[in-house]
Design an enzyme around this catalytic site. Sequence first.
Site, PDB file in Angstrom:
ATOM      1  N   LYS A 124       2.013   2.660   2.613  1.00 55.61           N
ATOM      2  CA  LYS A 124       1.814   3.519   3.666  1.00 55.61           C
ATOM      3  C   LYS A 124       2.657   3.095   4.708  1.00 55.61           C
ATOM      4  CE  LYS A 124      -3.305   3.680   3.443  1.00 55.61           C
ATOM      5  NZ  LYS A 124      -4.693   3.007   4.178  1.00 55.61           N
TER       6      LYS A 124
ATOM      7  N   LYS B 132       0.697  -1.398   0.133  1.00 56.29           N
ATOM      8  CA  LYS B 132      -0.157   0.075  -0.097  1.00 56.29           C
ATOM      9  C   LYS B 132       0.864   1.225  -0.062  1.00 56.29           C
ATOM     10  CE  LYS B 132      -4.022  -1.783   2.579  1.00 56.29           C
ATOM     11  NZ  LYS B 132      -4.800  -1.296   3.746  1.00 56.29           N
TER      12      LYS B 132
END
Length: 139
Positions: free
Chosen positions: A47, A45
Amino acid sequence: MKKVITYGTFDLFHVGHLKLLKRAKALGDYLIVALSTDEFNQASKNKHTVISYQDRKAILEALKVVDMVIPETNWEQKIQDIQQLEVDTFVMGHDWEGKFDFLKDFCEVVYLPRTAAISSSELKNHISSQPNTKYERIA
């Protein structure tokens, strides 16, 4: 018993997360949260969470609306989770509308409206924009 599942990172837990979980739980009797691991967030992701997986898991487990927390380690696990846990309803925020319709062969798919004017990304951006402030991972 009607089982509901949702997936997410739930970093910097806020009222939008709580409202989503309460609305998801209202769709059934038992709410399962598949929580994205730190490794999955970074590798798939892109992230970087502020709060570790173990701490995010502890927060979710403390909520009376959450019955079970499982790790989300990859994008492909959803069908297996639904089948193994005998899930009736899959829930995500409306920003994912249509992306999980392939799961309709296995369970009901519901996209819930997100809480306006709040998101973890916006919180991170706000914190980062403050003079002399930088968010860092909480160990």
